[in-house]
Scaffold this active site. Structure first.
Site, PDB file in Angstrom:
ATOM      1  N   LYS A  66       0.867  -1.182   0.000  1.00 16.95           N
ATOM      2  CA  LYS A  66       0.000   0.000   0.000  1.00 16.95           C
ATOM      3  C   LYS A  66       0.902   1.230   0.000  1.00 16.95           C
ATOM      4  O   LYS A  66       1.746   1.378   0.894  1.00 16.95           O
ATOM      5  CB  LYS A  66      -0.873   0.012   1.250  1.00 16.95           C
ATOM      6  CG  LYS A  66      -1.862  -1.130   1.288  1.00 16.95           C
ATOM      7  CD  LYS A  66      -3.075  -0.785   2.122  1.00 16.95           C
ATOM      8  CE  LYS A  66      -4.025  -1.954   2.208  1.00 16.95           C
ATOM      9  NZ  LYS A  66      -4.202  -2.722   0.976  1.00 16.95           N
ATOM     10  N   ASP A 100      -0.862  -1.574  -4.416  1.00 15.50           N
ATOM     11  CA  ASP A 100      -2.278  -1.692  -4.096  1.00 15.50           C
ATOM     12  C   ASP A 100      -2.951  -0.359  -4.418  1.00 15.50           C
ATOM     13  O   ASP A 100      -2.292   0.692  -4.418  1.00 15.50           O
ATOM     14  CB  ASP A 100      -2.469  -1.925  -2.594  1.00 15.50           C
ATOM     15  CG  ASP A 100      -2.151  -3.351  -2.165  1.00 15.50           C
ATOM     16  OD1 ASP A 100      -1.943  -4.202  -3.036  1.00 15.50           O
ATOM     17  OD2 ASP A 100      -2.115  -3.581  -0.946  1.00 15.50           O
ATOM     18  N   ARG A 150      -3.515  -4.975 -12.161  1.00 11.99           N
ATOM     19  CA  ARG A 150      -4.361  -5.948 -11.449  1.00 11.99           C
ATOM     20  C   ARG A 150      -5.745  -5.295 -11.328  1.00 11.99           C
ATOM     21  O   ARG A 150      -5.893  -4.254 -10.692  1.00 11.99           O
ATOM     22  CB  ARG A 150      -3.784  -6.223 -10.061  1.00 11.99           C
ATOM     23  CG  ARG A 150      -4.620  -7.244  -9.273  1.00 11.99           C
ATOM     24  CD  ARG A 150      -3.969  -7.557  -7.937  1.00 11.99           C
ATOM     25  NE  ARG A 150      -4.130  -6.485  -6.997  1.00 11.99           N
ATOM     26  CZ  ARG A 150      -3.214  -6.133  -6.079  1.00 11.99           C
ATOM     27  NH1 ARG A 150      -2.064  -6.746  -6.003  1.00 11.99           N
ATOM     28  NH2 ARG A 150      -3.464  -5.143  -5.243  1.00 11.99           N
ATOM     29  N   THR A 196      -9.965 -11.135  -8.542  1.00 14.36           N
ATOM     30  CA  THR A 196     -11.369 -11.334  -8.168  1.00 14.36           C
ATOM     31  C   THR A 196     -11.632 -12.789  -7.809  1.00 14.36           C
ATOM     32  O   THR A 196     -10.937 -13.685  -8.300  1.00 14.36           O
ATOM     33  CB  THR A 196     -12.311 -10.908  -9.324  1.00 14.36           C
ATOM     34  OG1 THR A 196     -13.668 -11.130  -8.923  1.00 14.36           O
ATOM     35  CG2 THR A 196     -12.056 -11.687 -10.607  1.00 14.36           C
TER      36      THR A 196
HETATM   37  C1  LIG Z   1      -5.628 -10.411  -5.264  1.00 16.57           C
HETATM   38  C2  LIG Z   1      -6.531  -9.298  -4.845  1.00 16.57           C
HETATM   39  C3  LIG Z   1      -6.010  -8.040  -4.621  1.00 16.57           C
HETATM   40  C4  LIG Z   1      -6.849  -6.993  -4.258  1.00 16.57           C
HETATM   41  N1  LIG Z   1      -6.327  -5.735  -4.114  1.00 16.57           N
HETATM   42  C5  LIG Z   1      -7.158  -4.696  -3.913  1.00 16.57           C
HETATM   43  C6  LIG Z   1      -6.670  -3.369  -3.906  1.00 16.57           C
HETATM   44  O1  LIG Z   1      -5.463  -3.112  -4.055  1.00 16.57           O
HETATM   45  N2  LIG Z   1      -7.569  -2.356  -3.744  1.00 16.57           N
HETATM   46  C7  LIG Z   1      -8.909  -2.608  -3.574  1.00 16.57           C
HETATM   47  O2  LIG Z   1      -9.693  -1.651  -3.469  1.00 16.57           O
HETATM   48  N3  LIG Z   1      -9.393  -3.856  -3.529  1.00 16.57           N
HETATM   49  C8  LIG Z   1      -8.555  -4.907  -3.693  1.00 16.57           C
HETATM   50  N4  LIG Z   1      -9.058  -6.181  -3.669  1.00 16.57           N
HETATM   51  C9  LIG Z   1     -10.435  -6.423  -3.194  1.00 16.57           C
HETATM   52  C10 LIG Z   1     -11.462  -6.267  -4.309  1.00 16.57           C
HETATM   53  O3  LIG Z   1     -11.605  -4.918  -4.667  1.00 16.57           O
HETATM   54  C11 LIG Z   1     -12.836  -6.789  -3.846  1.00 16.57           C
HETATM   55  O4  LIG Z   1     -13.292  -6.014  -2.764  1.00 16.57           O
HETATM   56  C12 LIG Z   1     -12.839  -8.237  -3.426  1.00 16.57           C
HETATM   57  O5  LIG Z   1     -12.023  -9.012  -4.251  1.00 16.57           O
HETATM   58  C13 LIG Z   1     -14.288  -8.818  -3.476  1.00 16.57           C
HETATM   59  O6  LIG Z   1     -14.802  -8.720  -4.755  1.00 16.57           O
HETATM   60  P1  LIG Z   1     -14.795  -9.934  -5.814  1.00 16.57           P
HETATM   61  O7  LIG Z   1     -14.144  -9.435  -7.054  1.00 16.57           O
HETATM   62  O8  LIG Z   1     -14.182 -11.126  -5.245  1.00 16.57           O
HETATM   63  O9  LIG Z   1     -16.314 -10.129  -6.222  1.00 16.57           O
HETATM   64  P2  LIG Z   1     -17.627 -10.326  -5.347  1.00 16.57           P
HETATM   65  O10 LIG Z   1     -18.752 -10.167  -6.296  1.00 16.57           O
HETATM   66  O11 LIG Z   1     -17.597  -9.463  -4.122  1.00 16.57           O
HETATM   67  O12 LIG Z   1     -17.509 -11.813  -4.894  1.00 16.57           O
HETATM   68  C14 LIG Z   1     -17.677 -12.922  -5.765  1.00 16.57           C
HETATM   69  C15 LIG Z   1     -17.835 -14.156  -4.893  1.00 16.57           C
HETATM   70  O13 LIG Z   1     -16.584 -14.409  -4.228  1.00 16.57           O
HETATM   71  C16 LIG Z   1     -16.814 -14.763  -2.885  1.00 16.57           C
HETATM   72  N5  LIG Z   1     -16.197 -13.725  -2.020  1.00 16.57           N
HETATM   73  C17 LIG Z   1     -15.822 -12.487  -2.366  1.00 16.57           C
HETATM   74  N6  LIG Z   1     -15.293 -11.829  -1.315  1.00 16.57           N
HETATM   75  C18 LIG Z   1     -15.353 -12.684  -0.296  1.00 16.57           C
HETATM   76  C19 LIG Z   1     -14.971 -12.604   1.065  1.00 16.57           C
HETATM   77  N7  LIG Z   1     -14.403 -11.508   1.577  1.00 16.57           N
HETATM   78  N8  LIG Z   1     -15.179 -13.693   1.842  1.00 16.57           N
HETATM   79  C20 LIG Z   1     -15.730 -14.821   1.355  1.00 16.57           C
HETATM   80  N9  LIG Z   1     -16.127 -14.953   0.077  1.00 16.57           N
HETATM   81  C21 LIG Z   1     -15.941 -13.905  -0.724  1.00 16.57           C
HETATM   82  C22 LIG Z   1     -18.293 -14.863  -2.682  1.00 16.57           C
HETATM   83  O14 LIG Z   1     -18.698 -16.196  -2.899  1.00 16.57           O
HETATM   84  C23 LIG Z   1     -18.844 -13.974  -3.752  1.00 16.57           C
HETATM   85  O15 LIG Z   1     -20.141 -14.358  -4.170  1.00 16.57           O
HETATM   86  C24 LIG Z   1      -8.234  -7.230  -4.044  1.00 16.57           C
HETATM   87  C25 LIG Z   1      -8.760  -8.494  -4.273  1.00 16.57           C
HETATM   88  C26 LIG Z   1      -7.940  -9.526  -4.664  1.00 16.57           C
HETATM   89  C27 LIG Z   1      -8.537 -10.873  -4.913  1.00 16.57           C
END
Ligand SMILES: Cc1cc2nc3c(=O)[nH]c(=O)nc-3n(C[C@H](O)[C@H](O)[C@H](O)COP(=O)(O)OP(=O)(O)OC[C@H]3O[C@@H](n4cnc5c(N)ncnc54)[C@H](O)[C@@H]3O)c2cc1C
Length: 276
Positions: A66, A100, A150, A196
């Site tokens: 970060k 990040d 990313r 994601t």
């Molecule tokens: C490798 C990585 C790096 C990231 N870096 C950043 C960053 O630098 N800045 C930033 O703002 N965000 C970051 N994020 C977080 C991202 O923005 C989302 O908030 C997070 O990934 C949840 O969204 P999703 O894309 O998984 O989709 P969603 O639609 O939220 O989730 C899809 C499915 O995944 C599962 N899921 C998702 N989240 C969770 C959870 N917390 N616990 C359990 N199951 C879950 C559920 O089954 C859900 O139905 C990062 C995420 C990842 C994977």
């Protein structure tokens, strides 16, 4: 619930007190193996990240930092030289440094850091958030640098004026951004990582790749430690390039609250750990 949890995440008093409570630490275990590097996890400082890069040489690991941890809030010039130092160290170990993306107050400053850094450091990438209206323009600005991006949906509480409010719109923008850049990914002029856990969305992105005769190994996916582990294994076995991001450190409070905000069922899980 999401807004409330994200408000808790940004609360300074809670951030300094909750991590000391034993029952709260128990709840965080599912997503973070621990607070110490010795138990699989490091803390937050340039010298520390250098140790991590050295310690993990040979396993094709990458670090993700970060910018505020490197001083962006205090002195952007110092944050830049810290990043440069990390990128140089990473280059010597054939490693990679990701920036990040934090809340929207830092988007411009983080992009500026990356634009400067990328010029001399090919082993660096930046996270962009599909929930922000501006992201298509940011991608277009970065493309001439042949960047590494990313793409995530976005984890912070942002106002409606700057961010898509509904899950449907965020997903649609995520997909549109991927469609926009996929030919660049194929030509290796862009390293795109899908950050994601949304397997349905990943499948839709893969359809663009298939249409362009790409290999599964050209589609990079990153998920967080402890989330959809079964899918991580399935995607890796299917041939996609899968990496897991392991968060660690004692500053886990806001990070953990953002994970709870992403899925209300996690709150029940956390309560079950806390209650006797
Ligand atoms: C490798 C990585 C790096 C990231 N870096 C950043 C960053 O630098 N800045 C930033 O703002 N965000 C970051 N994020 C977080 C991202 O923005 C989302 O908030 C997070 O990934 C949840 O969204 P999703 O894309 O998984 O989709 P969603 O639609 O939220 O989730 C899809 C499915 O995944 C599962 N899921 C998702 N989240 C969770 C959870 N917390 N616990 C359990 N199951 C879950 C559920 O089954 C859900 O139905 C990062 C995420 C990842 C994977």
């Amino acid at each position: 619930m999401r807004r409330l949890l994200l408000w808790f995440a940004g609360h300074a008093w809670l951030a300094s007190h909750v991590p000391r409570w034993g029952f709260a630490r128990r709840g965080v275990k599912r997503f973070m193996p621990g607070e110490e590097f010795s138990s699989g996890l490091p803390a937050a400082a340039v010298a520390h990240y250098e140790e991590v890069i050295a310690a993990s040489a040979g396993i094709r690991s990458e670090i993700s930092v970060k910018p505020t941890q490197l001083g962006l809030d205090i002195d952007p010039a110092a944050a830049y030289s810290n990043l440069e130092r990390l990128a140089d160290t990473a280059a010597r170990s054939a490693s990679f440094v990701w920036l990040d993306m934090e809340g929207s107050a830092y988007t411009d400053a983080t992009l500026d850091l990356y634009v400067r850094l990328r010029a001399g450091h090919r082993n660096t990438g930046i996270c962009l958030q599909a929930y922000l209206h501006r992201t298509a323009a940011d991608v277009a600005r970065l493309l001439p640098l042949e960047p590494a991006i990313r793409l995530v949906k976005g984890a912070y509480a942002e106002p409606r004026e700057i961010a898509f409010g509904s899950r449907h719109d965020v997903d649609a923008n995520y997909l549109a951004l991927c469609a926009f850049v996929m030919t660049e990914v194929k030509r290796k002029r862009l390293r795109l990582v899908l950050g994601t856990h949304d397997v349905r969305l990943i499948e839709q992105v893969w359809r663009f790749g298939e249409a362009l005769d790409m290999q599964r190994s050209q589609i990079e996916i990153n998920m967080l430690y402890g989330i959809r582990t079964d899918e991580q294994v399935k995607l890796a076995r299917a041939g996609f390039a899968m990496k897991v991001l392991i968060a660690y450190g004692d500053a886990w409070y806001a990070w953990y609250l953002r994970r709870l905000a992403e899925r209300p069922a996690n709150v029940l899980f956390a309560l079950r750990q806390i209650l006797p």
